[in-house]
Design a protein around this motif. Sequence first.
Motif, PDB file in Angstrom:
ATOM      1  N   VAL A   1       6.218  -0.760  -3.094  1.00  0.00           N
ATOM      2  CA  VAL A   1       5.307  -1.505  -2.306  1.00  0.00           C
ATOM      3  C   VAL A   1       5.153  -2.939  -2.922  1.00  0.00           C
ATOM      4  O   VAL A   1       4.859  -4.038  -1.936  1.00  0.00           O
ATOM      5  N   THR A   2       5.686  -3.332  -4.116  1.00  0.00           N
ATOM      6  CA  THR A   2       5.829  -4.656  -4.804  1.00  0.00           C
ATOM      7  C   THR A   2       7.056  -5.462  -3.852  1.00  0.00           C
ATOM      8  O   THR A   2       6.844  -6.512  -3.328  1.00  0.00           O
TER       9      THR A   2
ATOM     10  N   ARG B   1       5.903  -5.523   0.391  1.00  0.00           N
ATOM     11  CA  ARG B   1       4.576  -5.651   0.586  1.00  0.00           C
ATOM     12  C   ARG B   1       4.016  -5.206   1.908  1.00  0.00           C
ATOM     13  O   ARG B   1       2.948  -4.853   2.207  1.00  0.00           O
TER      14      ARG B   1
ATOM     15  N   LEU C   1       2.177  -2.127   3.010  1.00  0.00           N
ATOM     16  CA  LEU C   1       0.835  -1.915   2.889  1.00  0.00           C
ATOM     17  C   LEU C   1      -0.148  -2.368   3.973  1.00  0.00           C
ATOM     18  O   LEU C   1      -1.271  -1.986   4.112  1.00  0.00           O
ATOM     19  N   GLN C   2       0.471  -3.338   4.906  1.00  0.00           N
ATOM     20  CA  GLN C   2      -0.318  -4.089   6.085  1.00  0.00           C
ATOM     21  C   GLN C   2       0.034  -3.238   7.517  1.00  0.00           C
ATOM     22  O   GLN C   2      -0.537  -3.538   8.232  1.00  0.00           O
TER      23      GLN C   2
END
Length: 424
Positions: free
Chosen positions: A408-409, A412, A415-416
């Motif tokens: 997820v880093t 990213r 996550l949205q």
Amino acid sequence: MPDTAAPAPPKRRILADLTPLRTSADYRRLWVGNTISWVGQAMTALAVSLQVYDITGSSFSVGLVGLCSLVPLVVFGLYGGAIADTVDRRKLGLYSAAGLWGLSCALAVAAFAGFHHVWFLYGVVALQAMCGALNSPARTAMIPRLLPPEQLPAANALNSLTTTSGTTVGPMLGGLLVGLWGYQAAYTIDAVAFTAALYAMWKLPPMRPGEGDQGPDGKRRRASVADGLRFLATRPNLRMTFFTDMCAMVLAHPRALFPAVAVVWYGGDAGTAGLLAAAPAVGALLGSVFSGWLGRIRRHGLAIALSVAAWGTAIAVFGLTRNLWLGLLFLGLAGAADTISMVFRGTMLQAATPDAMRGRLQGVFIVVVAGGPRLGDFLAGTVGDAFSPSVAIVGGGVACVVAVGLLVTRWRAFLQYDARDPRP
């Protein structure tokens, strides 16, 4: 004067949302038929394993049953997804379901005739896996055509309930029936139960390929596995659903260590190992039953990342416990977290994938679901033998959490992801 009152907020649910069963007769028949047949197939799977052991007396021979199903699942899972994007999905589902029904009948007839040969059982298992790999992508890709997008999380929670209840109840019924009346009873009841799935498929409307996969001349191109994989390679959100699942199933899947853990940690026996194996399934079943709140979640990517991290954390804590009931509790929590992940992964695949690609991505899903846990068994067993079960289980859980964090880093935007604007 027009009514300007604000619309009522959505009803808050705790138990599973049954709205898809109420609003769509086609989905209701499909779900009921699949639930009944799933129990029957799980019952038959145990009966076949028992019969192979009864004939050979070899655990290795029983283990080969799984190998006979794995290879067709992987090969025909991908191929079946491509077929599902090319033909009428209803016909593909109906023909493959008829094949599964015929194979259950063959097992029953052979058992009544006293035809007890391991090669025959292996062949039937392989053919069942092939038919199942053709049936599953077609059946799953149908659901977005039967229900509106806002009902997909509830439908996937109900599908999870089908899977977990079948894998929990089916083996128990299979063992009971074989013990009381022999293999003939288990196979016959499975064949009768499978008629529910056949009826559900027969009553569906046509599910012909839709728009979205045409060539320059306007004619529909032949769907290919390679096209599906290329599509997936350029869709980071969909790709992440597979990556996160592999983190859980490959890095933190301690099933292969349960026999050793039962003896070394808890001083138990095969019954204790059975409790350890059943605990995640019970947790997953409870997660499905109390899934009504999942329909209010919109950030599906965030929910997947958190639930996979929760799986890894629960597995790591299980590896630190030496109290059986506490260990079962954390395995149950891991199973509940897996249900949440599965619901949102399935929903993202259905909502964010164009109809022309749904079958192929469901085929990839089958390969991940079939292959991931088996790779996890191999990794856990290898590390457990090289070091210890504690290192394998705790290290695997921590590795799962770290891997999800790194993923997820890197991506990213996952996550949205918002269910109101599904972007692959």
